[in-house]
Design a protein around this motif. Structure first.
Motif, mmCIF file in Angstrom:
data_model
loop_
_atom_site.group_PDB
_atom_site.id
_atom_site.type_symbol
_atom_site.label_atom_id
_atom_site.label_comp_id
_atom_site.label_asym_id
_atom_site.label_seq_id
_atom_site.Cartn_x
_atom_site.Cartn_y
_atom_site.Cartn_z
ATOM 1 N N SER A 8 17.889 3.891 -6.796
ATOM 2 C CA SER A 8 18.669 4.177 -5.585
ATOM 3 C C SER A 8 19.954 4.935 -5.877
ATOM 4 O O SER A 8 20.500 5.607 -5.000
ATOM 5 N N ALA A 34 7.923 0.676 -8.289
ATOM 6 C CA ALA A 34 8.887 -0.316 -7.815
ATOM 7 C C ALA A 34 10.064 0.409 -7.181
ATOM 8 O O ALA A 34 10.366 1.553 -7.540
ATOM 9 N N THR A 36 14.014 -0.034 -6.942
ATOM 10 C CA THR A 36 15.130 -0.806 -7.495
ATOM 11 C C THR A 36 16.369 -0.653 -6.629
ATOM 12 O O THR A 36 16.569 0.374 -5.983
ATOM 13 N N GLY A 45 18.487 -5.626 -7.798
ATOM 14 C CA GLY A 45 17.264 -6.029 -7.122
ATOM 15 C C GLY A 45 16.098 -5.132 -7.482
ATOM 16 O O GLY A 45 16.287 -3.952 -7.781
ATOM 17 N N ILE A 46 14.895 -5.711 -7.472
ATOM 18 C CA ILE A 46 13.665 -4.968 -7.752
ATOM 19 C C ILE A 46 12.595 -5.433 -6.779
ATOM 20 O O ILE A 46 12.374 -6.637 -6.610
ATOM 21 N N ALA A 47 11.940 -4.469 -6.122
ATOM 22 C CA ALA A 47 10.814 -4.764 -5.241
ATOM 23 C C ALA A 47 9.589 -4.024 -5.767
ATOM 24 O O ALA A 47 9.439 -2.817 -5.536
ATOM 25 N N PRO A 48 8.711 -4.711 -6.504
ATOM 26 C CA PRO A 48 7.513 -4.041 -7.031
ATOM 27 C C PRO A 48 6.587 -3.596 -5.906
ATOM 28 O O PRO A 48 6.479 -4.255 -4.859
ATOM 29 N N ILE A 49 5.910 -2.484 -6.124
ATOM 30 C CA ILE A 49 4.904 -1.990 -5.204
ATOM 31 C C ILE A 49 3.581 -2.714 -5.517
ATOM 32 O O ILE A 49 3.285 -2.984 -6.688
ATOM 33 N N SER A 77 5.410 -4.906 -13.849
ATOM 34 C CA SER A 77 4.679 -6.171 -13.974
ATOM 35 C C SER A 77 3.328 -5.961 -14.648
ATOM 36 O O SER A 77 2.790 -4.845 -14.690
#
Length: 263
Positions: A8, A34, A36, A45-49, A77
């Motif tokens: 970001s 992901a 971030t 923060g991390i949001a995996p796809i 992951s």
């Protein structure tokens, strides 16, 4: 194509890769792994796809547009890594096949924030490194992958051998974190010959995205038809110039700047 996470703050990840690809005259395709949440101070923060969505991005792009070379960055992951490796096999990417694969084994950010789940390192070593035409660990990553703490030229050679023994066709052990020299000593190894790439160390705190940028430049050079040693030499020179023209941004580490190419 870059298979990596989004930054970001715009300094690393797919943003850094796409800048380098564009400045090398290449169209950049992406498979986002992901999202971030990060800035110049660190990752919060991390949001995996979903793994099936990462694989679907690859399956959508490669048969339609085609790719000249592929690089991986942050893979987040174990399930994402498994999905990418399976899809590389399906699409003949890496493993010495038609499409060259550069694996940048991203484990943590420059601030030490983890970018790979604790249970995913073994999967990265077992599934991605054997597919790599070139794998590009820094000294922290090579210690996690091989258990070897690189402190000098001899241990750097040991580490390169160990990485190559994991199945990669070429191992590039980056020495930028080896602060005992005025040079930045990188070492390339194909199982037979060692090739040393030493350039003066650039004294700057603004080095966010350096590893991503080097791997992207290497990938881009391979897409242009360079042989691996020439591609690595090009990428080393590219990231050095990016470090020389890096700029301050925010309250922390500014980014490597491939825009030097524009003058």
């Amino acid at each position: 194509m870059t298979i990596a996470g989004s930054d970001s703050g715009g300094g690393a990840g797919i943003q850094a890769d796409m800048r380098t690809f564009a400045l090398l005259g290449l169209h950049a395709c992406v498979a986002v792994t992901a999202v971030t949440v990060q800035n110049t101070l660190g990752v919060t923060g991390i949001a995996p796809i979903p793994p099936e969505t990462v694989a679907a991005q690859m399956r959508s792009v490669v048969p339609d547009i085609g790719v000249g070379a592929v690089k991986t960055g942050m893979l987040a992951s174990a399930p994402i890594i498994e999905a990418i490796a399976d899809t590389c096999d399906e699409l003949d990417i890496g493993g010495g096949r038609g499409v060259a694969l550069v694996v940048d084994p991203v484990c943590a950010s420059m601030h030490g924030d983890p970018l790979l789940a604790d249970d995913a390192l073994d999967t990265l070593v077992r599934r991605m490194i054997p597919l790599a035409d070139v794998v590009t660990p820094n000294l922290d990553e090579v210690r996690l992958i091989t258990g070897i703490d690189v402190v000098d030229a001899a241990t750097q050679r040991d580490a390169a051998r160990a990485v190559r023994d994991l199945g990669a066709r070429w191992a590039l052990v980056k020495g930028g974190h080896l602060r005992s020299s005025e040079l930045s000593p990188d070492l390339l190894f194909d199982g037979d010959q060692f090739i040393s790439l030493d350039l003066p160390r650039v004294d700057t705190p603004h080095d966010h995205g350096a590893g991503d940028t080097l791997a992207a430049a290497l990938c881009g050079a391979l897409a242009h038809g360079y042989e691996v040693p020439d591609a690595v030499d090009f990428a080393k020179a590219w990231v050095t110039k990016g470090l020389q023209s890096a700029y301050p941004l925010g309250a922390g580490h500014g980014p490597v700047n491939p825009l030097w190419r524009l003058g």
